[in-house]
Design an enzyme around this catalytic site. Structure first.
Site, PDB file in Angstrom:
ATOM      1  N   CYS A   1      25.004  -7.622  26.541  1.00 40.91           N
ATOM      2  CA  CYS A   1      26.395  -7.325  26.205  1.00 40.91           C
ATOM      3  C   CYS A   1      27.266  -7.501  27.440  1.00 40.91           C
ATOM      4  CB  CYS A   1      26.520  -5.895  25.695  1.00 40.91           C
ATOM      5  SG  CYS A   1      25.385  -5.503  24.343  1.00 40.91           S
TER       6      CYS A   1
ATOM      7  N   CYS B   1      29.735  -4.448  16.129  1.00 40.10           N
ATOM      8  CA  CYS B   1      29.221  -3.298  16.882  1.00 40.10           C
ATOM      9  C   CYS B   1      30.406  -2.355  17.046  1.00 40.10           C
ATOM     10  CB  CYS B   1      28.693  -3.767  18.235  1.00 40.10           C
ATOM     11  SG  CYS B   1      28.120  -2.420  19.306  1.00 40.10           S
TER      12      CYS B   1
ATOM     13  N   CYS C   1      38.991   6.327  30.292  1.00 41.28           N
ATOM     14  CA  CYS C   1      38.535   5.089  30.932  1.00 41.28           C
ATOM     15  C   CYS C   1      38.928   4.968  32.390  1.00 41.28           C
ATOM     16  CB  CYS C   1      39.061   3.890  30.155  1.00 41.28           C
ATOM     17  SG  CYS C   1      38.434   2.319  30.802  1.00 41.28           S
TER      18      CYS C   1
ATOM     19  N   ARG D   1      23.085   3.461  18.235  1.00 47.01           N
ATOM     20  CA  ARG D   1      22.754   3.362  19.656  1.00 47.01           C
ATOM     21  C   ARG D   1      23.178   4.606  20.418  1.00 47.01           C
ATOM     22  NH1 ARG D   1      25.489  -1.191  21.609  1.00 47.01           N
ATOM     23  NH2 ARG D   1      23.749  -2.417  20.829  1.00 47.01           N
TER      24      ARG D   1
ATOM     25  N   CYS E   1      43.045  -2.763  33.713  1.00 44.52           N
ATOM     26  CA  CYS E   1      43.443  -2.765  32.307  1.00 44.52           C
ATOM     27  C   CYS E   1      44.782  -2.043  32.140  1.00 44.52           C
ATOM     28  CB  CYS E   1      42.374  -2.087  31.455  1.00 44.52           C
ATOM     29  SG  CYS E   1      42.765  -2.107  29.685  1.00 44.52           S
TER      30      CYS E   1
ATOM     31  N   CYS F   1      43.739   4.474  27.696  1.00 45.65           N
ATOM     32  CA  CYS F   1      42.605   5.216  27.124  1.00 45.65           C
ATOM     33  C   CYS F   1      42.239   6.358  28.081  1.00 45.65           C
ATOM     34  CB  CYS F   1      41.417   4.288  26.917  1.00 45.65           C
ATOM     35  SG  CYS F   1      41.807   2.821  25.925  1.00 45.65           S
TER      36      CYS F   1
ATOM     37  N   CYS G   1      26.482 -10.315  22.964  1.00 51.82           N
ATOM     38  CA  CYS G   1      27.533  -9.413  22.487  1.00 51.82           C
ATOM     39  C   CYS G   1      28.620  -9.364  23.546  1.00 51.82           C
ATOM     40  CB  CYS G   1      26.969  -8.010  22.238  1.00 51.82           C
ATOM     41  SG  CYS G   1      28.204  -6.772  21.753  1.00 51.82           S
TER      42      CYS G   1
END
Length: 317
Positions: A93, A184, A56, A256, A49, A53, A124
């Site tokens: 998901c 979500c 991450c 969640r 990616c 972030c 999802c």
């Protein structure tokens, strides 16, 4: 109710037992069957990616040992989805380490969604930013939920991420809503944020119209090689308070308990459930980080007398 920071901070200041009572009252009023929704998350595309972030391990710029891979094929994903359903999950998901969905990858994602729906599970995905046309295509494929977290407050966000703005995230959520897909959206605790930042995240979520149907609250898993590798853990009672306040502010959302459960005791998880968390990620992996194994989760829910959503639906029939 139109929430603001001051109202939320006043909830944080309540005596713990008073806050828990208030949250449990809201929870019972809105979820009288007290069932636990089980979701399984599969990383369908690892690493590479381009974003920064700070938490991450899939960001290409960090040295975390995660290797970039191609998108999983349909049969691989189907096998994982079948196993998740057999273990009791009702939602499957799929996450890809992308900044945004590229049009060239859209047909493959559509096929994966259709495969999950063929198994009669909720589908999802979390794929980064979307265009309006892509959101419509995902809806037409049968997608139920799109996950796109805000992570933290608008004020603290730039301390964690600089390659995508807060407004970028909100615009993606608007596109998802406009396409008729359920939202979500949640955040991460333990990033180094203040209580005010935690309140700011909850205010942003609660003032959405409509509110997100699903709200994941993650407890940071510090990953070696990322900028937040040495972050101290958030106080457990502060985490539980945040779950309780999320329940009060988002009365009809599935809250969640997401990443970070491996560092929680059974007692801490039980208090989170009492505070109003009624969904968990279920399975041995969350993207690339570990998660409590299925047997441990089943035993904990049994010890607490909590029925799963699948069991509750079966009993209702």
């Amino acid at each position: 109710m139109n929430w603001n920071i001051e109202k939320v901070l006043s909830l944080y200041e309540l005596p713990f037992n008073h806050l828990m009572y208030q949250a449990q009252t809201v929870h019972r009023d809105n979820f009288p069957d007290a069932s636990m929704q089980l979701s399984t998350l599969l990383n369908i595309k690892d690493g590479g990616c381009p974003e920064d972030c700070s938490y991450c391990p899939q960001a290409a710029r960090y040295h975390t040992g995660v290797k970039a891979k191609k998108l999983m094929d349909v049969e691989q994903v189907r096998q994982h989805a079948v196993a998740a359903k057999e273990a009791g999950a009702t939602r499957f998901c799929m996450g890809a380490a992308w900044r945004e969905l590229k049009d060239r990858d859209l047909p493959g994602i559509v096929n994966l969604i259709k495969e999950v729906k063929n198994l009669e599970m909720e589908a999802c995905v979390t794929l980064g930013m979307l265009t309006d046309e892509q959101a419509v295509a995902l809806k037409e494929a049968g997608l139920d939920f799109y996950n796109h977290n805000l992570d933290t407050s608008p004020e603290f966000y730039e301390e964690i991420i600089t390659t995508r703005t807060y407004d970028d995230r909100l615009q993606t959520l608007d596109r998802v809503r406009d396409a008729g897909i359920k939202v979500c959206c949640g955040g991460i605790l333990g990033l180094g944020e203040t209580r005010e930042d935690r309140a700011g995240l909850l205010v942003t979520l609660a003032n959405m119209q409509p509110q997100p149907e699903s709200v994941p609250i993650n407890n940071l898993v510090p990953i070696p090689g990322t900028p937040l590798a040495n972050n101290p853990p958030i106080d457990s009672f502060e985490f539980i308070r945040t779950i309780a306040i999320a329940r009060i502010m988002l009365p009809k959302s599935r809250v969640r308990l997401s990443a970070g459960r491996t560092a929680m005791t059974d007692e801490m998880q039980a208090l989170c459930f009492m505070a109003g968390a009624n969904s968990i990620f279920y399975g041995e992996k969350l993207l690339i980080t570990s998660n409590p194994d299925i047997q441990n989760d089943q035993q904990l829910l049994k010890r607490l007398g909590i029925r799963t959503e699948q069991h509750a639906m079966a009993c209702a029939e």
